[in-house]
Structure formats: structure tokens, C-alpha cells
Design a protein around this motif. Structure first.
Motif, PDB file in Angstrom:
ATOM      1  N   TYR A 260       0.899  -1.259  -0.131  1.00 20.00           N
ATOM      2  CA  TYR A 260      -0.166  -0.095  -0.076  1.00 20.00           C
ATOM      3  C   TYR A 260       0.809   1.337   0.029  1.00 20.00           C
ATOM      4  O   TYR A 260       0.395   2.262  -0.542  1.00 20.00           O
ATOM      5  CB  TYR A 260      -0.921  -0.067   1.161  1.00 20.00           C
ATOM      6  CG  TYR A 260      -2.151   0.629   1.277  1.00 20.00           C
ATOM      7  CD1 TYR A 260      -2.573   1.649   0.090  1.00 20.00           C
ATOM      8  CD2 TYR A 260      -2.800   1.011   2.598  1.00 20.00           C
ATOM      9  CE1 TYR A 260      -3.590   2.419   0.460  1.00 20.00           C
ATOM     10  CE2 TYR A 260      -3.762   1.950   2.696  1.00 20.00           C
ATOM     11  CZ  TYR A 260      -4.285   2.422   1.473  1.00 20.00           C
ATOM     12  OH  TYR A 260      -5.309   3.329   1.645  1.00 20.00           O
ATOM     13  N   GLY A 274       5.704  -2.583  -9.991  1.00 22.25           N
ATOM     14  CA  GLY A 274       4.252  -1.793 -10.143  1.00 22.25           C
ATOM     15  C   GLY A 274       3.147  -2.330  -9.324  1.00 22.25           C
ATOM     16  O   GLY A 274       3.010  -3.604  -8.822  1.00 22.25           O
ATOM     17  N   MET A 275       2.360  -1.455  -8.705  1.00 20.10           N
ATOM     18  CA  MET A 275       1.187  -1.651  -7.891  1.00 20.10           C
ATOM     19  C   MET A 275       0.410  -2.676  -8.603  1.00 20.10           C
ATOM     20  O   MET A 275      -0.037  -3.892  -7.893  1.00 20.10           O
ATOM     21  CB  MET A 275       0.257  -0.584  -7.569  1.00 20.10           C
ATOM     22  CG  MET A 275       1.291   0.569  -6.854  1.00 20.10           C
ATOM     23  SD  MET A 275       1.377   0.094  -5.026  1.00 20.10           S
ATOM     24  CE  MET A 275      -0.314   0.482  -4.417  1.00 20.10           C
ATOM     25  N   ASP A 276      -0.171  -2.710  -9.623  1.00 16.20           N
ATOM     26  CA  ASP A 276      -1.045  -3.612 -10.360  1.00 16.20           C
ATOM     27  C   ASP A 276      -0.346  -4.970 -10.759  1.00 16.20           C
ATOM     28  O   ASP A 276      -0.955  -5.756 -11.236  1.00 16.20           O
ATOM     29  CB  ASP A 276      -1.441  -2.808 -11.831  1.00 16.20           C
ATOM     30  CG  ASP A 276      -2.330  -1.703 -11.500  1.00 16.20           C
ATOM     31  OD1 ASP A 276      -2.873  -1.552 -10.448  1.00 16.20           O
ATOM     32  OD2 ASP A 276      -2.591  -0.758 -12.198  1.00 16.20           O
ATOM     33  N   GLU A 277       0.860  -4.827 -10.813  1.00 14.93           N
ATOM     34  CA  GLU A 277       1.627  -5.976 -10.869  1.00 14.93           C
ATOM     35  C   GLU A 277       2.059  -6.928  -9.584  1.00 14.93           C
ATOM     36  O   GLU A 277       2.233  -8.264  -9.798  1.00 14.93           O
ATOM     37  CB  GLU A 277       2.944  -5.925 -11.646  1.00 14.93           C
ATOM     38  CG  GLU A 277       2.895  -5.532 -13.192  1.00 14.93           C
ATOM     39  CD  GLU A 277       2.332  -3.951 -13.266  1.00 14.93           C
ATOM     40  OE1 GLU A 277       1.185  -4.148 -14.031  1.00 14.93           O
ATOM     41  OE2 GLU A 277       2.889  -3.197 -12.568  1.00 14.93           O
ATOM     42  N   HIS A 278       1.295  -6.570  -8.551  1.00 14.69           N
ATOM     43  CA  HIS A 278       1.595  -7.386  -7.301  1.00 14.69           C
ATOM     44  C   HIS A 278       0.271  -8.338  -7.102  1.00 14.69           C
ATOM     45  O   HIS A 278      -0.806  -7.960  -7.423  1.00 14.69           O
ATOM     46  CB  HIS A 278       1.514  -6.302  -6.169  1.00 14.69           C
ATOM     47  CG  HIS A 278       2.747  -5.876  -5.593  1.00 14.69           C
ATOM     48  ND1 HIS A 278       3.324  -4.744  -6.464  1.00 14.69           N
ATOM     49  CD2 HIS A 278       3.539  -6.176  -4.900  1.00 14.69           C
ATOM     50  CE1 HIS A 278       4.655  -4.270  -5.941  1.00 14.69           C
ATOM     51  NE2 HIS A 278       4.806  -5.037  -4.871  1.00 14.69           N
ATOM     52  N   THR A 292       5.724  -9.877  -7.822  1.00 13.38           N
ATOM     53  CA  THR A 292       5.586  -8.906  -8.677  1.00 13.38           C
ATOM     54  C   THR A 292       5.778  -9.751 -10.067  1.00 13.38           C
ATOM     55  O   THR A 292       6.719 -10.429 -10.162  1.00 13.38           O
ATOM     56  CB  THR A 292       6.458  -7.735  -8.648  1.00 13.38           C
ATOM     57  OG1 THR A 292       6.474  -7.179  -7.306  1.00 13.38           O
ATOM     58  CG2 THR A 292       6.259  -6.925  -9.631  1.00 13.38           C
ATOM     59  N   ARG A 416      -7.569  -4.921   0.165  1.00 16.04           N
ATOM     60  CA  ARG A 416      -6.705  -5.427  -0.875  1.00 16.04           C
ATOM     61  C   ARG A 416      -5.133  -5.459  -0.458  1.00 16.04           C
ATOM     62  O   ARG A 416      -4.783  -6.451  -1.028  1.00 16.04           O
ATOM     63  CB  ARG A 416      -6.962  -4.239  -2.139  1.00 16.04           C
ATOM     64  CG  ARG A 416      -5.773  -4.589  -3.363  1.00 16.04           C
ATOM     65  CD  ARG A 416      -6.164  -3.408  -4.290  1.00 16.04           C
ATOM     66  NE  ARG A 416      -5.097  -3.955  -5.498  1.00 16.04           N
ATOM     67  CZ  ARG A 416      -4.768  -3.056  -6.414  1.00 16.04           C
ATOM     68  NH1 ARG A 416      -5.588  -1.684  -6.564  1.00 16.04           N
ATOM     69  NH2 ARG A 416      -4.065  -3.043  -7.238  1.00 16.04           N
ATOM     70  N   GLY A 449      -6.338  -9.740  -4.514  1.00 17.22           N
ATOM     71  CA  GLY A 449      -5.775 -10.089  -5.752  1.00 17.22           C
ATOM     72  C   GLY A 449      -5.782 -11.560  -6.081  1.00 17.22           C
ATOM     73  O   GLY A 449      -5.894 -12.342  -5.325  1.00 17.22           O
TER      74      GLY A 449
END
Length: 454
Positions: A260, A274-278, A292, A416, A449
Motif C-alpha cells: 500500500y 508496479g502496484m497493479d503487478e503485485h 510482482t 486489498r 488479488g
């Protein structure tokens, strides 16, 4: 008040003086009593720390849960209980195999209340023992080093690297009535020791499950890395550093397991991770895991193809583009990249809950040392890891200070991003209440996720 008198005098004095300084008493003993009851922040009794009721808000399902009471970061009585209930019961990471490459190399540390000495014997095995001479109880070894024997500096009793008593100078020379010493009965007290890759773990209590069971599916997740990181002839430690942190050890682990904070605290790292790749990678085991996938090529020293990869990764493996992050309970975490392994071991201060020493290590495959500009590339990589860790230490030290505020009793958790903290804190609670367990993994794979796919 019984609840007030049931705590240590230090806690009482500290709290009374703080009330006086803030002028909340206004000459009223009744006012003092009410303040103590209403603001129990610094007067939590030791009995509360081993009670399920103290942790009810953290035991709730994630969507309803809060972090545990911040006394766990500040209270000395909590630390004393933690030494026995957490550190001595769990598999505690105490060092790296790179620190003990040769016969006679020795590591010393404290685990909970117990002094420990680790040795490498002639067969190449790592052994662990209580660090005490069997004669008169003198501490045997005081610093890391390489020794032919473990020699007690008090009366010169000596032990080999297998903990066997091999010398008792002049013990029975001058008195015919001296009792004969059967040296086989006076070996050092053994401690369970096992390894995962280059990590060394000890279990002081002898009650934890075997390390393989404790770790759950971690060996499976890093199965392609293990041939390299388990071989001291292949994995090379290229940089190490010790960090003195003005923060409780739990804050440092909790910071590592959530992402976060990446955009605000790690603007350079987030370009690569990247955040979205975690993604989640949480199976059954006493650990917290995420990854990641894929790593991003952003022109940094941590780019996925910045240096040669571990040769044990298969040619078509998706691990060539993935970073795996594990925090093994209670005190070690690592960044497992395709080309490097950055490990941080936390050593809680034995006397101050607000202090921790971190030992950090960067290791690569030996082939990296042969590439062009190898030292420059390693320096750049180390600077990135060092910067990231310093940023983390700084924010944890701020939390250590901020969480002293009386009104702060814990905070809500992001569904999340911070389920990982919920998992870690519940492992702490399990141990503190005397019911340690191996927590299950994510069967659904949807919390915070998706689980990554092979």
C-alpha cells in the motif's frame, strides 16, 4: 484500582508523570483514577497480553478487523513474554550459510532469553547449541569467528564443533577424591537447527513442527531457485550491512508484507515493481507471501535482465520475469528476483521494544562477477536495495513514535493491500496466547488479488 496496581511500577510512574505534565488532574485524585481507567494505554497488565480477549479486534474477519493494540510495540512486559512465547517457540532465522562456509566458523546470537552458538563441524554440517559451559555455567563464546575448539575462558573446558567435551584441564590432578568426569555426559546442550537455501533457522523450544512442515509451500514456490541459493559454491554474498532501527521488529515486518505504501515511500522501486503487478502467492505455512509478476524494465539496476539470472531457472520458466517476496515468521524476509537475493534478518533488541537491528545481505550467482563492469552493476543494485530499506526504516521509526499517542488504539486494514498484515499479526497472537499453528493458505485466491498461475 486493582487494574492500575497490577502493572509494573515503571509503567505507573511513566503514566502518572505524563498526566501531571498535561495538567489533567487539577488536584483531583478521583480525576486521576478516572483518567487511568479511561486511558489504559500505558497500564495494560501482562496478563492481558496472553489473553484472547486482548486481541478480539484483530481476530475478526479482515473486512471488520483492526490492527492490534499498539502496546505490543512499546511495552517491555510484552517484549519479555514475546521472547519466550514467540522467539523461543518459532523457527527463528539467525544467519546465513555464507557466514559459516568453513569448518570451525561460529555464529553467536540470543534467541528469546537463550544464548545460542552455531558451529560448522568437520563433516560440513551446521550444529547449534546453548552457549553455556557445562562446568560452571559460563557463557562459552562471545563473538563470531573461526575457532579450532570452543574454549571456556573461565576454567578452559573445551568442546569440539559437534559440542563434545574434549578437555577438562587439571580437573582431577590434585585430589584423589575428585569425581571422575565422564565427558560423554557433559556435551553442550543441543538446539534444533535447519536450513532453507542460504537461511539458517533454530528452534529453541524443540516444540515447533519440522521446518519443512512449518514453511508449507515455500520450497515449492522457489524450487527453481533452491539449487543455486542452497549451494555456497554458486551463491556469492557481495554486499552486507547492519541497520540500527528505532522501531519495533514487528513494524518492520508488517511494513515489508504490504505494498500500500509503495507510491508514497518508494517512488523509484514502484517503477520496477508496479502496484497493479503485485499478486498473492499465499499457501499454507508460517509465512506471508506475495509477488510482482511481471517485473517492469524501467532502466533501473533491478530490471529483470540487469545481470545474469540464476542458472537453475529453467529456460522457459516464468520466474525469469517474477519477483517473489516472503516474510517467514517471525523475523526474516527476502526479495527473490531472477538474478539476485536480498535478505533482511531482524534481531529484536533484548531490552528495548523500540529498537531492532537488521542484518541485510545481497547475494548473486558467481557468474555475475565475471560480467563487464560487474562491481559497478552490483554497486548500483545495492544502492537501490539500500535506499529502499532506508526508506522503510524511516517510515517505521515514524510509526513507532506516532503510535505512542494515547488515543490511538489501532487502525483498520485495507482489504486489498493489507490482508498480509492481518495474517502476520494473527500469527503473533497465536504464539502469544500459547496456541501456535500453521495458518492455511488462500483456497479461493481472491483476497487482495489473484494467486499467480504457473
Amino acid at each position: 484500582n486493582a487494574e492500575y496496581m497490577g502493572v509494573s511500577s515503571d509503567s505507573r510512574i511513566y503514566y502518572l508523570m505524563s498526566l501531571l505534565r498535561s495538567r489533567v488532574l487539577k488536584g483531583s485524585f478521583a480525576g486521576l483514577r478516572q483518567q487511568i481507567i479511561s486511558q489504559r494505554r500505558y497500564v495494560t497488565s501482562a496478563a492481558s497480553f496472553v489473553s484472547e480477549e486482548f486481541y478480539l479486534n484483530t481476530r475478526k474477519p479482515l473486512a471488520e478487523a483492526s490492527t492490534y493494540h499498539p502496546d505490543v510495540y512499546h511495552n517491555k512486559e510484552f517484549l519479555e513474554l514475546e521472547k519466550v512465547r514467540v522467539f523461543e517457540q518459532a523457527w527463528m532465522c539467525v544467519g546465513l550459510t555464507s557466514q559459516m562456509k568453513s569448518t570451525g566458523e561460529t555464529l553467536v546470537c540470543d534467541v528469546g532469553t537463550q544464548p545460542i552458538v552455531l558451529t560448522r563441524n568437520k563433516a560440513g554440517q551446521i550444529r547449534a547449541f546453548k552457549n553455556v559451559c557445562r562446568h560452571r555455567g559460563n557463557k562459552l563464546c562471545y563473538q563470531n569467528g573461526r575457532y579450532p575448539t570452543l574454549l571456556c575462558k573461565y576454567h578452559r573446558w573445551a568442546y569440539n564443533m559437534d559440542g563434545e567435551l574434549v578437555a577438562t584441564p587439571q580437573f582431577s590432578q590434585h585430589d584423589d577424591n575428585d569425581m571422575h568426569v565422564d565427558r560423554t555426559e557433559y556435551s553442550l546442550f543441543p538446539v534444533r537447527v535447519e536450513t532453507l537455501g542460504n537461511l539458517i533457522f533454530v528452534n529453541v523450544s524443540g516444540k515447533a513442527p519440522p521446518l519443512k512442515e512449518y514453511l508449507g509451500d515455500i520450497p515449492e514456490q522457489i524450487s527453481e531457485h533452491l539449487p543455486t541459493i542452497s549451494d555456497p559454491n554458486e551463491l556469492v554474498s557481495v554486499r552486507t550491512k547492519e541497520y540500527k532501527c528505532a522501531a519495533n521488529w514487528k513494524l518492520l515486518i508488517e511494513n515489508f508484507v504490504e505494498y500500500y505504501h509503495l507510491p508514497s515511500v518508494h517512488p523509484a522501486l514502484v517503477k520496477v515493481s508496479g502496484m497493479d503487478e503485485h499478486v498473492r502467492c499465499q499457501g499454507t505455512g508460517c509465512y506471508v507471501g506475495l509477488a510482482t509478476d511481471p517485473l517492469t524494465s524501467a532502466g533501473s539496476s533491478l530490471d529483470p535482465f540487469a545481470i545474469p539470472h540464476f542458472p537453475s531457472l529453467s529456460a522457459n520458466s516464468n520466474k525469469h520475469r517474477r519477483a517473489i517476496f516472503h516474510a517467514i515468521f517471525p523475523n526474516v524476509f527476502y526479495f527473490m528476483l531472477p538474478h539476485s537475493l536480498f535478505t533482511v534478518i531482524s534481531f529484536p533488541d533484548p531490552n528495548d521494544p523500540g529498537k531492532t537491528t537488521e542484518f541485510a545481505d545481497l547475494s548473486v550467482h558467481k557468474s555475475v562477477l565475471k560480467v563487464e563492469n560487474a562491481e559497478k552493476k552490483i554497486d548500483e543494485m545495492w544502492r537501490m536495495y539500500d535506499l529502499t530499506n532506508l526508506e522503510d526504516v524511516g517510515v517505521c521509526e515514524n510509526v513507532q513514535q506516532g503510535s505512542r499517542v494515547y488515543e490511538y488504539k489501532g487502525g483498520r486494514l485495507s482489504y486489498r493491500f493489507e490482508e498480509t498484515i492481518h495474517r502476520f499479526q494473527n500469527m503473533v497472537i497465536d504464539h502469544m496466547i500459547g496456541k501456535p499453528r500453521i495458518p492455511p493458505g488462500d483456497e479461493s485466491g481472491v483476497i487482495g488479488g489473484p494467486r499467480f498461475s504457473e
